[in-house]
Enzyme design. Structure first.
Site, mmCIF file in Angstrom:
data_model
loop_
_atom_site.group_PDB
_atom_site.id
_atom_site.type_symbol
_atom_site.label_atom_id
_atom_site.label_comp_id
_atom_site.label_asym_id
_atom_site.label_seq_id
_atom_site.Cartn_x
_atom_site.Cartn_y
_atom_site.Cartn_z
ATOM 1 N N HIS B 32 82.457 20.980 68.989
ATOM 2 C CA HIS B 32 82.658 21.718 67.735
ATOM 3 C C HIS B 32 84.006 21.357 67.112
ATOM 4 O O HIS B 32 84.885 22.214 66.972
ATOM 5 C CB HIS B 32 82.594 23.221 68.016
ATOM 6 C CG HIS B 32 81.299 23.667 68.610
ATOM 7 N ND1 HIS B 32 80.986 23.497 69.936
ATOM 8 C CD2 HIS B 32 80.221 24.262 68.045
ATOM 9 C CE1 HIS B 32 79.775 23.979 70.178
ATOM 10 N NE2 HIS B 32 79.281 24.448 69.052
ATOM 11 N N LEU B 120 80.398 34.835 72.205
ATOM 12 C CA LEU B 120 81.382 35.358 71.256
ATOM 13 C C LEU B 120 81.600 36.861 71.421
ATOM 14 O O LEU B 120 80.735 37.584 71.892
ATOM 15 C CB LEU B 120 80.958 35.008 69.833
ATOM 16 C CG LEU B 120 81.056 33.505 69.517
ATOM 17 C CD1 LEU B 120 80.400 33.184 68.181
ATOM 18 C CD2 LEU B 120 82.511 33.058 69.502
ATOM 19 N N GLU B 358 81.084 50.530 77.097
ATOM 20 C CA GLU B 358 80.847 49.841 78.369
ATOM 21 C C GLU B 358 81.206 48.367 78.295
ATOM 22 O O GLU B 358 81.616 47.766 79.293
ATOM 23 C CB GLU B 358 79.379 50.015 78.794
ATOM 24 C CG GLU B 358 78.974 51.452 79.123
ATOM 25 C CD GLU B 358 78.666 52.305 77.905
ATOM 26 O OE1 GLU B 358 78.633 51.759 76.774
ATOM 27 O OE2 GLU B 358 78.450 53.516 78.072
ATOM 28 N N GLN B 419 68.306 57.910 80.967
ATOM 29 C CA GLN B 419 69.481 58.017 81.855
ATOM 30 C C GLN B 419 69.247 57.403 83.236
ATOM 31 O O GLN B 419 70.126 57.453 84.087
ATOM 32 C CB GLN B 419 69.877 59.498 82.048
ATOM 33 C CG GLN B 419 69.829 60.339 80.798
ATOM 34 C CD GLN B 419 70.852 59.955 79.759
ATOM 35 O OE1 GLN B 419 72.034 59.958 80.022
ATOM 36 N NE2 GLN B 419 70.396 59.585 78.572
ATOM 37 N N ARG B 465 72.413 60.533 92.191
ATOM 38 C CA ARG B 465 72.859 61.827 91.676
ATOM 39 C C ARG B 465 72.717 62.930 92.725
ATOM 40 O O ARG B 465 73.669 63.654 93.000
ATOM 41 C CB ARG B 465 72.073 62.211 90.418
ATOM 42 C CG ARG B 465 72.668 63.434 89.703
ATOM 43 C CD ARG B 465 71.789 63.948 88.573
ATOM 44 N NE ARG B 465 70.649 64.681 89.050
ATOM 45 C CZ ARG B 465 70.653 65.977 89.390
ATOM 46 N NH1 ARG B 465 71.747 66.681 89.303
ATOM 47 N NH2 ARG B 465 69.564 66.563 89.820
#
Lengths: 621, 621
Positions: B32, B120, B358, B419, B465
């Site tokens: 590039h 990117l 995140e 979830q 959990r």
């Protein structure tokens, strides 16, 4: 007088939503009542005065769309449905119980929920897709309203949505940010600095209105301003109180996702149970869509010529565009690499350039399909990993659309590992109800694009950068769940199973083996999910249980694992040598990299020789 | 006079970088060059006057960091290395050839490249992690410089980085946006409206400077302003020309990712080959880190008590914090659910709250580990799917850090499928060099946290959990790659293989089967990658090849597929019944959902009965 009545009614309706949120979460012993209570007045005003929606015809494109980007406020959704008379009081008290459609976070198990939310930062970008349909495809004057939490403003996907909504001048889209200041664990980065939210939105090209989210008159004025704003989307930045209405929890930390200890006292504090019924305004009547499908004429490629499967994807997509007026295409600023540009040139009005924003791209597809369009979405296979949470949630949304990931595997060559999709088969196989296809030639690609268009759920097509020989005549049909046996004889001692680039390597390997007197069956397993287990079982039977799988993908979760899973619970499981990319690839020429990864013809032949030499489980029996 | 000299030298250096970019990409026939040429002057000024870096000691925390977020401008990176004298002229001409460390996009195969880029939108959030280390952990006055493309400003992850950098007041971070206007396919959404980029950055709390990116004096002034800016990060918005210096391509569309047709003419147009050597300024000498590790004292749990593995993760993390001063912890606004809060309370100076972002969270971990820290990162298992591209690229970066995904599977109960982490094992297995662990009890969890801290690469721990019974005594050691046989006898007819919650169901199933006189071996396969194939082979041998695998995960790519893959190329592959979550889960109680998914004790026992009743492949031999 009418205005006073509306104001009082909306205040009462907000209280009803709070009371019902407490009742539901207390009955379920879980849920997020305080997060619903901050937004109750905002929604009371919206459904009582600004939303246009026909509950008897939820799929009508004339309807407004209401998306709860903060899906944890699900009790507020269901409280609205009770007020609208479509869900009974008994039904709301089954909230979160097994079998109830009133799930912990909203899902399209209910006919009025278009898309599942609950993974934050998704509702607004999905709303962008719906608004694109409304503004550019339907043009019926419908609006999209999205309730956002302030915590989710930290998700980058929200800012992709802000940028795209402004770029596309989506004045039919309104975002409502419920700025209750408090996240699950504490205050957000912005807190109650509502001006910061507004300034950011303005910098991204939106009209922004700051409002007290509990002042129903001010909220009504803000909605009116949003409706009146032309040429840009509007965000209503609403300062609210989490747990509003209950002094012991209001605006206090530590009450996220917790039902009330004493629901009766809380309900009493809110003035008790209410049974207000609302008549949500219906949209104006609409005409049916008039465009009718035409016969699909797929592109043809000459056997023996060399064509990249990504090129065939673009050709087929353009053909599909001619045949099906409901097909829309999105690409992530690489349409000249994925060849989505061939559709874009032919049908610019149904093409949406999504720039380098893969999350927004997939979310827009979810939104477009929710209102009846049939999206095809493309970027490099590697970059769909950017949108994996959106694909995961699309399955919960019961969404139907197709994704095409180009530049799969080490066969891309010099650009190196950052650009190589090597985990895409594993990732897409692990999406509920998905279809995963990996053609090796151009005619096959075209037929599979056509087949995908008729398939529900999330379907994924993996294409190649380099040109590959055309093996199949244009008229040959390819179905999802099928495969092709490219070489076979009565003497087959081993089966070589590949897809995409490795089919061509497997054919070369079969030639090498034939020179040594070893007959090898070659299977093109282009449909990786669902998978043609019958053909695999026949290969096991014919070869005495000797299989070589070969894939331009990591060893985990790809074609090889799919073959093993299909044969795991059979009477006599085969011995399988799995060839895959095991080391981190470098830059190099495609053929060098296939060899370095151990997935070229030489390595396939070597694996086959080893299997044939060692008696297999079956042969020793 | 000195200033004039610097100006002229920097102009010439920029030209040298352009010439070398053309030479490299022409030799490679790919790359590039036009994307490198727009940023050449920016980098010439940076390395000639503002960067502090000791090429002989690349890992020193006193060094500044230079990250190419626009990794496709790799020729510019390598041109800098040639000018700095660490890469030879011959070496740069091997660009993109197999075996050359000068890959198509930069990777840490070269000692001066800290992290791989090329997907990117990743370099800036990674730079945030490096700047967090510099400002809060190292405090040596080092700076982080990130070259960004303008196309990648459409990635939401960039705005996560903008928000977090301002929130953490990272005045040691400078982003340089190379606004060359043109993406791969056409103009960006913002184009040359540099003020828009600046306004957005300011709205996110940054200091912004707009500059002509080819005016080396103005660029130098902008860098000086960035260095002088206190309390906030600075972005330099540089208006540039893509392909700058070559009239035929400069600022024209259609030349992205293309070498020049006539490189000699282009090099002549730039004034020919140059051999300027630069002496990059070295950082001030530094003291060694003084904190020394202490003996790790893991938490203890009583056998028979009930403790959630996520709680044990938090306890173990706090213990690790005491023992290892290099451990840092990040969490995505759910630290009270993942129990990362136990570390945060004990070691607030090494805890970074990353809010609901995140991508930025994982990127920050990549940045922190690149400068010598040992990050542990947590959120719900489901939400790591949001950062999957960052985890994928972390493997290309040869990064070492640990992730903990809590709330895995249907055992979370009422919150519903949005979830539930149900694809996490598949996704993380398909990361190169990864480790995937899924403990079933608290003591095991603690030992595995300790083991992860000693493991290189990306390691992933899946926690639950609900509270589960403690099965193992605190002193029992657990190693990566191990397993535990919890039940066995000489008469075993079938083996039940689980991990996490399904270990407890398998034990109950074994009890049910024992009542019927069927002896079942129970294996806790807590290490899913790498996997203890020896124990599996022994189980195959003992049971005549009858295995049941059971996982709270989709069927694709999880524990069952891992078991199949481990046994695929063995002499007598077993018959395997794979129990997994096959339908879309709903809300409900954990035990109801385990039953509905067919992965509870009853279903395991039924599968075992079926396997025992039908002669297996092995028994029929």
């Amino acid at each position: 007088m009418a205005r006073v009545n509306a104001t009082e009614r909306r205040k009462e309706l907000g209280q009803q939503f709070r009371v019902d949120s407490i009742r539901m979460s207390s009955a379920a012993k879980s849920g997020h009542p305080t997060s619903a209570m901050s937004a109750a007045d905002l929604l009371a005003v919206l459904v009582d005065g600004y939303l246009h929606y026909d509950f008897t015809e939820p799929k009508s494109p004339a309807n407004d769309r209401l998306v709860f980007s903060k899906g944890h406020a699900s009790t507020l959704v269901y409280a609205i449905y009770r007020a609208a008379g479509v869900v009974s009081d008994e039904e709301i008290l089954d909230y979160r119980k097994l079998g109830s459609p009133l799930e912990g976070h909203p899902t399209p198990v209910l006919p009025w929920v278009d898309v599942a939310t609950g993974s934050l930062g998704q509702g607004l970008p999905i709303g962008v897709g719906m608004a694109l349909a409304g503004k550019y495809l339907e043009r019926l004057g419908s609006r999209v309203w999205v309730l956002c939490g302030d915590s989710e403003m930290a998700e980058g996907s929200m800012w992709e949505a802000f940028e795209h909504a402004a770029h596309f001048e989506l004045d039919n889209l309104t975002a409502i940010i419920d700025v209750n200041r408090l996240g699950q664990r504490g205050e957000t980065m912005v807190g109650w600095n509502v001006e910061v939210h507004a300034e950011r939105a303005r910098a991204f090209g939106w009209h922004a209105v700051i409002v007290d989210g509990h002042d129903v008159e001010a909220v009504a004025a803000a909605f009116a301003e949003a409706v009146a704003t032309i040429g840009k989307p509007t965000v209503i930045v609403a300062r609210t109180l989490k747990g509003k209405g209950i002094a012991a929890v209001e605006n206090r930390n530590g009450f996220h996702g917790k039902p009330f200890d004493d629901p009766d006292a809380a309900i009493a504090e809110l003035g008790g149970l209410r049974n207000i019924r609302i008549d949500v305004a219906k949209p104006k009547p609409r005409a049916e869509r008039t465009a009718k499908p035409r016969v699909l004429e797929l592109p043809h490629y000459e056997v023996g010529s060399e064509v990249a499967t990504r090129k065939a994807y673009g050709d087929a997509l353009a053909a599909l565009g001619a045949a099906r007026p409901d097909v829309v295409v999105l690409d992530g600023e690489v349409s000249n690499s994925t060849f989505a540009e061939l559709f874009a040139k032919a049908y610019p009005e149904r093409y949406f350039e999504m720039f380098i924003a893969e999350q927004q791209m997939v979310a827009a597809a979810v939104g477009l399909q929710a209102v009846g369009w049939r999206p095809f979405v493309s970027t490099f296979a590697a970059f769909f990993s950017r949108a994996y949470d959106f694909v995961r949630m699309a399955a919960v949304s019961r969404a139907t659309f197709s994704l095409c990931g180009s530049h799969a595997g080490v066969s891309i060559g010099e650009d190196g590992p950052s650009q190589m999709g090597l985990e895409d088969i594993a990732a897409f196989r692990a999406v509920h109800g998905s279809t995963v296809l990996h053609p090796c030639d151009a005619n096959q690609t075209a037929h599979l694009v056509a087949a995908m268009a008729e398939t529900s759920g999330v379907s994924y097509l993996r294409t190649l950068r380099p040109a590959t020989p055309v093996l199949y005549p244009p008229e040959e049909q390819f179905e999802i769940g099928g495969s092709r046996v490219l070489r076979s004889s009565e003497d087959d001692e081993v089966a070589l199973i590949g897809a995409g680039i490795t089919v061509h390597e497997a054919l070369k390997a079969a030639d090498l083996l034939a020179e040594e007197g070893i007959a090898a069956r070659v299977i093109d397993l282009y449909s990786i999910k669902p998978l043609d287990s019958e053909t695999l079982l026949a290969a096991v039977e014919a070869t005495g249980g000797r299989l070589v799988t070969v894939e331009d993908h990591w060893p985990e979760g790809g074609l090889g694992d799919a073959v093993l899973a299909a044969l795991a619970d059979t009477e006599e499981p085969p011995r399988v040598v799995k060839l895959a990319v095991r080391g981190m690839p470098r830059s190099g020429k495609p053929e060098e990299l296939l060899a370095a990864a151990g997935i070229d013809a030489e390595h396939i032949a070597a694996a086959a020789r080893r299997l044939v030499a060692v008696p297999s489980g079956r042969l020793s029996r």
